[in-house]
Design a protein around this motif. Structure first.
Motif, PDB file in Angstrom:
ATOM      1  N   UNK A  89       0.766  -1.586   0.017  1.00 39.05           N
ATOM      2  CA  UNK A  89      -0.102  -0.042  -0.006  1.00 39.05           C
ATOM      3  C   UNK A  89       0.846   1.170  -0.094  1.00 39.05           C
ATOM      4  N   UNK A  90       1.839   1.273   0.632  1.00 44.98           N
ATOM      5  CA  UNK A  90       2.731   2.393   0.845  1.00 44.98           C
ATOM      6  C   UNK A  90       4.145   1.938   0.431  1.00 44.98           C
ATOM      7  N   UNK A  91       4.889   2.747  -0.532  1.00 46.96           N
ATOM      8  CA  UNK A  91       6.285   2.573  -0.947  1.00 46.96           C
ATOM      9  C   UNK A  91       6.850   3.977  -0.765  1.00 46.96           C
ATOM     10  N   UNK A  92       7.952   4.114   0.079  1.00 44.19           N
ATOM     11  CA  UNK A  92       8.530   5.438   0.345  1.00 44.19           C
ATOM     12  C   UNK A  92       9.279   5.889  -0.832  1.00 44.19           C
ATOM     13  N   UNK A  93      10.028   7.128  -0.824  1.00 44.16           N
ATOM     14  CA  UNK A  93      10.808   7.791  -1.866  1.00 44.16           C
ATOM     15  C   UNK A  93      12.119   7.020  -2.062  1.00 44.16           C
ATOM     16  N   UNK A  94      12.516   6.629  -3.122  1.00 45.34           N
ATOM     17  CA  UNK A  94      13.775   6.075  -3.359  1.00 45.34           C
ATOM     18  C   UNK A  94      14.005   4.548  -2.625  1.00 45.34           C
ATOM     19  N   UNK A  95      12.894   4.018  -2.394  1.00 41.73           N
ATOM     20  CA  UNK A  95      12.787   2.692  -1.923  1.00 41.73           C
ATOM     21  C   UNK A  95      13.358   1.685  -2.466  1.00 41.73           C
ATOM     22  N   UNK A  96      13.445   1.770  -4.016  1.00 42.85           N
ATOM     23  CA  UNK A  96      14.333   0.997  -4.822  1.00 42.85           C
ATOM     24  C   UNK A  96      15.207   1.849  -5.509  1.00 42.85           C
ATOM     25  N   UNK A  97      16.471   2.261  -5.082  1.00 41.67           N
ATOM     26  CA  UNK A  97      17.142   3.065  -5.830  1.00 41.67           C
ATOM     27  C   UNK A  97      18.784   2.604  -5.775  1.00 41.67           C
ATOM     28  N   UNK A  98      19.519   3.120  -6.698  1.00 45.49           N
ATOM     29  CA  UNK A  98      20.833   2.633  -7.202  1.00 45.49           C
ATOM     30  C   UNK A  98      21.102   1.162  -7.036  1.00 45.49           C
ATOM     31  N   UNK A  99      20.256   0.511  -7.676  1.00 45.93           N
ATOM     32  CA  UNK A  99      20.298  -0.859  -8.292  1.00 45.93           C
ATOM     33  C   UNK A  99      20.309  -1.231  -9.679  1.00 45.93           C
ATOM     34  N   UNK A 100      21.343  -0.873 -10.302  1.00 42.90           N
ATOM     35  CA  UNK A 100      21.457  -0.608 -11.822  1.00 42.90           C
ATOM     36  C   UNK A 100      21.203  -1.746 -12.322  1.00 42.90           C
ATOM     37  N   UNK A 101      21.655  -2.897 -12.011  1.00 45.16           N
ATOM     38  CA  UNK A 101      21.294  -4.062 -12.637  1.00 45.16           C
ATOM     39  C   UNK A 101      20.377  -4.876 -12.573  1.00 45.16           C
ATOM     40  N   UNK A 102      19.187  -4.278 -11.688  1.00 48.12           N
ATOM     41  CA  UNK A 102      18.077  -4.736 -11.396  1.00 48.12           C
ATOM     42  C   UNK A 102      16.852  -4.339 -12.083  1.00 48.12           C
ATOM     43  N   UNK A 103      16.020  -5.681 -12.358  1.00 53.16           N
ATOM     44  CA  UNK A 103      14.735  -5.281 -12.948  1.00 53.16           C
ATOM     45  C   UNK A 103      13.690  -5.617 -11.846  1.00 53.16           C
ATOM     46  N   UNK A 104      12.785  -4.595 -11.716  1.00 53.83           N
ATOM     47  CA  UNK A 104      11.712  -4.381 -10.801  1.00 53.83           C
ATOM     48  C   UNK A 104      10.407  -4.874 -11.190  1.00 53.83           C
ATOM     49  N   UNK A 105      10.111  -6.079 -10.729  1.00 59.19           N
ATOM     50  CA  UNK A 105       8.719  -6.658 -11.404  1.00 59.19           C
ATOM     51  C   UNK A 105       7.670  -6.288 -10.570  1.00 59.19           C
ATOM     52  N   UNK A 106       6.651  -5.630 -10.822  1.00 58.99           N
ATOM     53  CA  UNK A 106       5.490  -5.357 -10.285  1.00 58.99           C
ATOM     54  C   UNK A 106       4.096  -6.275 -10.631  1.00 58.99           C
ATOM     55  N   UNK A 107       3.751  -7.126  -9.533  1.00 58.40           N
ATOM     56  CA  UNK A 107       2.940  -8.206  -9.758  1.00 58.40           C
ATOM     57  C   UNK A 107       1.575  -7.517  -9.238  1.00 58.40           C
ATOM     58  N   UNK A 108       0.750  -7.585 -10.258  1.00 57.01           N
ATOM     59  CA  UNK A 108      -0.823  -7.138  -9.838  1.00 57.01           C
ATOM     60  C   UNK A 108      -1.647  -7.036 -10.990  1.00 57.01           C
ATOM     61  N   UNK A 109      -2.913  -6.512 -10.930  1.00 55.82           N
ATOM     62  CA  UNK A 109      -3.775  -6.592 -11.897  1.00 55.82           C
ATOM     63  C   UNK A 109      -3.681  -5.059 -12.682  1.00 55.82           C
ATOM     64  N   UNK A 110      -3.163  -4.139 -12.242  1.00 56.88           N
ATOM     65  CA  UNK A 110      -3.033  -2.833 -12.911  1.00 56.88           C
ATOM     66  C   UNK A 110      -1.634  -2.738 -13.607  1.00 56.88           C
TER      67      UNK A 110
END
Length: 134
Positions: A89-110
């Protein structure tokens, strides 16, 4: 709370609802930890929890997590993929930051950033993608 280490894996026990940097920093600094197993009971990942733990390669964020603090996953040089349930429900500023090799996969209907996530939740990541299910 007693955590367990098996090889290069840090296991956070079931029943744990919240973790932060001070909860795990000694385990990370005293051991070569490449993976962290989070419990299905976890609800909150505090700000800076995994800040600059450069050896981490794998963390699965359980569907039970409802809040991820600012800079929680900052500077994970070895991380290649992080799967984030859109039920967070809540994700803070730069929660996922400076991980240049990383793919963020957001799983959900939207196929968009969920409400309650800071507009700058990710910076300097390889890619952000949306999938309906894994």
């Amino acid at each position: 709370m007693k955590y367990m280490i098996k090889g290069t894996v840090l296991i956070i026990p079931e029943g744990t609802k919240k973790i932060g940097f001070t909860d795990i920093c000694n385990y990370i600094y005293d051991n070569l930890i490449e993976e962290i197993l989070l419990p299905s009971t976890l609800e909150t990942i505090d700000a800076n929890t995994f800040f600059d733990f450069t050896e981490l390669k794998k963390i699965n964020i359980p569907k039970s997590v409802i809040e991820i603090g600012a800079q929680a996953f900052w500077g994970l040089d070895q991380m290649r993929e992080l799967i984030i349930p859109s039920t967070v429900k809540r994700v803070g500023k730069h929660a996922f930051c400076n991980i240049p090799q990383c793919k963020l996969v957001i799983v959900g209907e939207h196929q968009e950033i969920p409400n309650g996530w800071d507009a700058e939740f990710a910076a300097n990541v390889k890619e952000i993608c949306f999938v309906s299910k894994l």
